[in-house]
Motif scaffolding. Structure first.
Motif, short mmCIF file in Angstrom:
data_model
loop_
_atom_site.label_atom_id
_atom_site.label_comp_id
_atom_site.label_asym_id
_atom_site.label_seq_id
_atom_site.Cartn_x
_atom_site.Cartn_y
_atom_site.Cartn_z
N LYS A 336 23.71 -11.76 11.15
CA LYS A 336 22.97 -13.00 10.93
C LYS A 336 22.31 -13.48 12.22
O LYS A 336 22.90 -13.39 13.30
CB LYS A 336 23.91 -14.09 10.41
CG LYS A 336 24.04 -14.15 8.91
CD LYS A 336 24.77 -15.42 8.49
CE LYS A 336 24.80 -15.56 6.98
NZ LYS A 336 25.49 -16.80 6.56
N ASP A 337 21.10 -14.01 12.07
CA ASP A 337 20.42 -14.56 13.24
C ASP A 337 21.14 -15.80 13.76
O ASP A 337 21.22 -16.01 14.98
CB ASP A 337 18.97 -14.93 12.88
CG ASP A 337 18.19 -13.70 12.44
OD1 ASP A 337 18.54 -12.59 12.87
OD2 ASP A 337 17.23 -13.87 11.66
N THR A 422 25.79 -5.03 8.20
CA THR A 422 24.90 -4.74 7.08
C THR A 422 24.90 -3.25 6.79
O THR A 422 24.72 -2.43 7.69
CB THR A 422 23.48 -5.21 7.39
OG1 THR A 422 23.50 -6.61 7.65
CG2 THR A 422 22.55 -4.92 6.23
N CYS A 454 26.24 -10.76 4.12
CA CYS A 454 25.01 -10.45 4.84
C CYS A 454 23.75 -10.70 4.03
O CYS A 454 22.67 -10.23 4.41
CB CYS A 454 25.03 -9.00 5.32
SG CYS A 454 26.13 -8.75 6.74
N ASP A 456 20.50 -12.25 3.09
CA ASP A 456 19.51 -13.09 3.75
C ASP A 456 18.79 -13.96 2.73
O ASP A 456 18.72 -15.18 2.85
CB ASP A 456 18.52 -12.20 4.51
CG ASP A 456 17.46 -13.01 5.25
OD1 ASP A 456 17.60 -14.24 5.32
OD2 ASP A 456 16.50 -12.41 5.75
N ARG A 457 18.26 -13.34 1.69
CA ARG A 457 17.59 -14.07 0.62
C ARG A 457 17.59 -13.21 -0.64
O ARG A 457 17.79 -12.00 -0.58
CB ARG A 457 16.17 -14.46 1.02
CG ARG A 457 15.25 -13.28 1.32
CD ARG A 457 13.88 -13.76 1.79
NE ARG A 457 12.96 -12.65 2.02
CZ ARG A 457 12.87 -12.02 3.18
NH1 ARG A 457 13.65 -12.37 4.19
NH2 ARG A 457 12.01 -11.02 3.33
N GLN A 500 19.16 -8.17 2.78
CA GLN A 500 20.27 -8.39 3.69
C GLN A 500 19.76 -8.48 5.13
O GLN A 500 18.74 -7.89 5.48
CB GLN A 500 21.30 -7.27 3.59
CG GLN A 500 21.95 -7.14 2.22
CD GLN A 500 23.08 -6.14 2.24
OE1 GLN A 500 24.22 -6.48 2.55
NE2 GLN A 500 22.79 -4.90 1.91
N PHE A 501 20.50 -9.23 5.94
CA PHE A 501 20.18 -9.31 7.37
C PHE A 501 20.26 -7.91 7.98
O PHE A 501 21.19 -7.15 7.71
CB PHE A 501 21.16 -10.23 8.09
CG PHE A 501 20.97 -11.68 7.78
CD1 PHE A 501 19.94 -12.40 8.35
CD2 PHE A 501 21.83 -12.33 6.91
CE1 PHE A 501 19.77 -13.75 8.06
CE2 PHE A 501 21.67 -13.67 6.62
CZ PHE A 501 20.63 -14.37 7.19
#
Length: 852
Positions: A336-337, A422, A454, A456-457, A500-501
């Motif tokens: 993750k960022d 990931t 993980c 992301d969206r 996923q990230f």
């Protein structure tokens, strides 16, 4: 002394006490002087903001930061204490004349003496006897100053939590008030602050003022900060002057001692007042190496002059922060960022700089240790981890990381966390219901994988390719809940894309959207029967129902599949006898579960109920008795299943279940749609027993249904209020009256059929094969019809009430008499027009029928 003077002095004393208490209870909002302070231990030097404890041998460097325009000279005094009952020696007091170049430039450097437990800083206005007076005051009442050190430290630590909370609320409210509802609970958990949840139900613009109300009651008890300032371990309690922190007003135990500390300070410092000096408490806010003093009373430079008192951290063993993970079982994504690791248990980690150089330590796939910078963020509810250095690292799919850092000069180890990297994984619906969606509404589904940390969206494309917004949230370590807005979507394929990230391509998940399915309330069948009734809605979508290894399909007799009931029968092999259809092995009162399958493949459970066995009979025989006038219609019916309307039907039935007829049994006869029905019973003498097993029924359709009844009739037996299954009986037909059939001598011309109620004829043909029939218009009102010339066998017709049967017209064709010679060929103009209702219609071949 006069009584008036005594009253005046008493009033003055009361006013003086009231004024003193009002001053000590005032908020600490006056900005005081600033000091620069560092602490050195061994070869390490830290700013005072990063030092929660002092130790014997530490070197303190203190310098007052007064402006050049400072007109009043302050004496800086550093004093060490060694408990409430042991006065400190005189050489534990160190002074620095801040107005002189030596002190102003180099400050004061002091080593913490052996045996010291507390440290106080005094700023006293220059006076010839200031230093000596101060030393005597501290040595004369060491317990009072020990207590003031404790209360100042406690109030300072609690105030740091409150200030961090209030500052964060102001910043969040200024940036975006809408985030307060989600962020405030995290902020309160991190800092140990009480939040009135009713404030979060208000409009966003009104939340911040409500959250900041009653500031002195916002700070909750924190055992860690209390243990840091716990220095009173010896000596009688009487040396502590007062114990307001244990009073009910302070609510000690649930809330922090912040209020009680301020009350103690006010009363304690009032007791120090002498003619020349009064002592003013100062809360020291540390930022880096600066200590900013905050006062609640304006200092006085006239007698009694004000001496500012500030506390330094206690001299004792280090107490590392008792941090622990909020949810130890949770799994976090290392890619993750903005990776946030939620922690709680040590509010000072978020409110002060005591915890510093904090990292998350993880181990790479090759065994190398990787340290990621970690920053405590109260608004996030934990440590914010900088994962940028993991871009080039090689990690396993699952691994652990742990927090490490420094608490002052000492290392501390924080909690551990489960982390995932990931990696490619399969995403599947959590249940069969999640693989099918319903259009016209929002759908909530669950996807499962090895880990959902993980994500992301998530995106979705409907059957038309339109991208829709998706709301999602993890509900388990391996499961995510997704809400799909399909209110305007059409049935068809739906594709989810899980990004996923750290992964460049999203993973597609194929689903399908269906129209709204009906509801299926129940399936009811009677014991021993191979058919039943399904109740619900949208039953036209039903393909089959499975029960006890048998498959039920919609009955071929179903005429209205859109109704709320659907007849289902056991599916038979091609050519199998329906009378031998198997029945489920279920008994009366037993319940079971069936599965309804729709034409599109979806399946749904349905409750199955078994009712009592229904009475059953079989049709033995039947006969038709014509009216007393005989067959006046001149139509010979070709099927025994046709019953003329004016005839009487006699039929016999044999009991099958139960094996004998009871006196309570009767027979119902009804039209196909059951709009017309009648009951044949022993009571009305339309039902007679031939023996105990066979009954003979007499049915008069005209009396029962009137003259407009027609079409298929059915019957069933009813025994003790329980009705049996409907069975076909006869087809009730209305007969037209055929009177004459006249055919001209010219074989190429049509014949004329005359009679009454000819609209009851569907069509007429000259052969039994019914080739080239002539159709009779619906509602034909005439008395004569042009018909084909009959064959040698006669004329054939179909009745409108039962067009499936070809009947014979019992008429002999008659040729018209030959006219006299004079009349054979009369002049055309002299021939009068015949009446429309009597004219003969002739043609070389049958012509369309019109009103004669």
């Amino acid at each position: 002394m006069s009584s008036r003077l005594r009253r005046w002095l008493s009033t003055l004393a009361v006013l003086s006490v009231t004024s003193a208490h009002a001053a000590t209870n005032a908020p600490f909002d006056l900005r005081g002087p600033t000091l620069e302070v560092t602490v050195s231990r061994d070869k390490t030097t830290l700013p005072i903001a990063q030092v929660p404890h002092l130790a014997e041998g530490d070197k303190l460097w203190i310098k007052a930061d007064f402006p050049q325009s400072q007109s009043e000279h302050y004496l800086l005094v550093l004093s060490f204490l060694r408990g409430p009952t042991n006065p400190p020696p005189k050489d534990w007091f160190f002074k620095c004349e801040t107005w002189k170049k030596t002190c102003a430039g180099k400050g004061l450097t002091v080593t913490v003496p052996e045996g010291a437990q507390q440290a106080l800083i005094f700023l006293a206005p220059e006076d010839g006897g200031d230093f000596k007076t101060l030393v005597n005051a501290v040595r004369g009442r060491p317990g009072a100053f020990v207590r003031s050190t404790q209360d100042l430290n406690q109030a300072t630590l609690d105030r740091s939590r409150l200030e961090r909370y209030l500052t964060s609320i102001r910043h969040l409210n200024a940036a975006n008030p809408a985030v307060l509802k989600d962020t405030t609970p995290l902020l309160a958990r991190s800092l140990g602050i009480r939040v009135d949840e009713k404030c979060l139900d208000r409009l966003p613009q009104l939340q911040a003022p409500c959250l900041m109300e009653g500031q002195e009651t916002l700070i909750l008890n924190d055992g860690h900060s209390m243990s840091i300032v716990e220095a009173l371990t010896t000596g009688p309690a009487s040396d502590l002057v007062m114990a307001a922190s244990h009073t009910p007003q302070a609510d000690y135990g649930y809330y922090s001692p912040y209020i009680s500390s301020l009350l103690d300070l006010g009363r304690l410092f009032d007791s120090f007042r002498v003619a020349n000096y009064q002592y003013i408490p100062a809360l020291a806010t540390a930022v880096d190496k600066e200590l900013t003093l905050t006062l609640n009373t304006p200092p006085s430079f006239q007698n009694p002059k004000s001496v500012l008192v500030a506390a330094l951290p206690a001299v004792e063993d280090a107490l590392p922060p008792p941090l622990h993970a909020v949810s130890p079982k949770d799994i976090y994504c290392a890619r993750k960022d903005r990776l946030v690791l939620p922690v709680e248990g040590a509010p000072l980690v978020f409110a002060t700089e005591y915890a510093h150089n904090t990292v998350l330590r993880v181990t790479g796939k090759n065994g190398e240790a990787i340290e990621l910078p970690a920053t405590a963020d109260a608004t996030q509810g934990g440590f914010l981890i900088d994962t940028s250095s993991l871009g080039a690292a090689t990690l396993t799919d699952r691994f652990r990381g742990s927090l490490h850092g420094y608490w002052g000069f000492d290392k501390f180890d924080g909690p551990g966390f489960q982390l995932v990297n990931t990696h490619s994984q399969t995403w599947t619906p959590a249940s069969q219901d999640d693989s099918s969606l319903i259009v016209g509404r929002a759908n909530t589904i669950h996807l499962q994988a090895g880990s959902v940390a993980c994500i992301d969206r998530i995106m979705v494309k409907d059957p038309t390719g339109k991208e829709l917004r998706v709301d999602w949230s993890p509900v388990k370590a391996n499961e995510v809940e997704i809400t799909l807005p399909l209110q305007q979507a059409q049935p068809g394929a739906v594709t989810l894309f899980v990004k996923q990230f750290g992964s460049s391509e999203p993973h597609p998940v194929e689903l399908r959207a269906y129209p709204e399915a009906g509801r299926f309330e129940s399936f009811t069948l009677h014991e021993g029967e191979s058919h039943g009734l399904l109740k619900g809605s949208r039953l036209s979508d039903v393909a089959s129902l499975s029960l006890k290894g048998l498959e039920f399909v919609p009955s071929s007799a179903v005429t209205n599949p859109q109704s709320d009931q659907l007849q289902l029968e056991v599916k038979l092999a091609e050519g199998a006898d329906a009378s031998n259809a198997p029945a489920p092995s279920l008994q009366q009162g037993e319940t079971a579960k069936g599965k309804v399958t729709l034409h599109d493949g979806r399946s749904y459970p349905v409750n199955v109920a078994v009712a009592a066995p229904r009475p059953r009979v079989e049709l033995v025989g039947k006969s038709v008795q014509l009216a007393s006038g005989g067959n006046t219609s001149n139509i010979q019916l070709a099927s025994e299943n046709q019953l003329p309307q004016d005839a009487q039907l006699i039929f016999s039935v044999r009991a099958k279940s139960p094996a004998f007829f009871s006196r309570e049994a009767n027979i119902e006869v009804a039209s196909a749609d059951e709009a017309l029905s009648t009951t044949l019973s022993f009571a009305n003498r339309t039902l007679t027993l031939a023996d105990s097993k066979v009954a003979v029924a007499t049915f008069d359709p005209t009396k029962a249904f009137g003259f407009s009844a027609f079409g298929p009739l059915k019957f069933r037996v009813v025994n003790k209020g329980v009705a049996g299954d409907w069975q076909p009986l006869v087809t009730l037909v209305r007969l037209p009256v055929l009177k004459e059939l006249e055919c001209p001598s010219d074989a190429t011309q049509s014949c004329k059929l005359t009679g009454a109620n000819l609209f009851l004829v569907d069509s007429i043909a000259s052969t039994a094969e019914f080739k080239e029939p002539v159709a009779v218009p619906v509602g034909f009102p005439g008395r004569a019809l042009p018909v084909p010339r009959p064959s040698k066998e006669g004329l054939y017709l179909k009745l409108r009430d039962d067009p499936s049967v070809i009947n014979v017209a019992a008429l002999v064709a008659e040729e018209p008499p030959t006219p006299p010679p004079a009349e054979v060929a009369p002049a055309p103009a002299a021939t009068p027009a015949a009446a429309p209702t009597e004219q003969s219609v002739t043609a070389a071949s049958p012509a369309p029928i019109s009103n004669p």
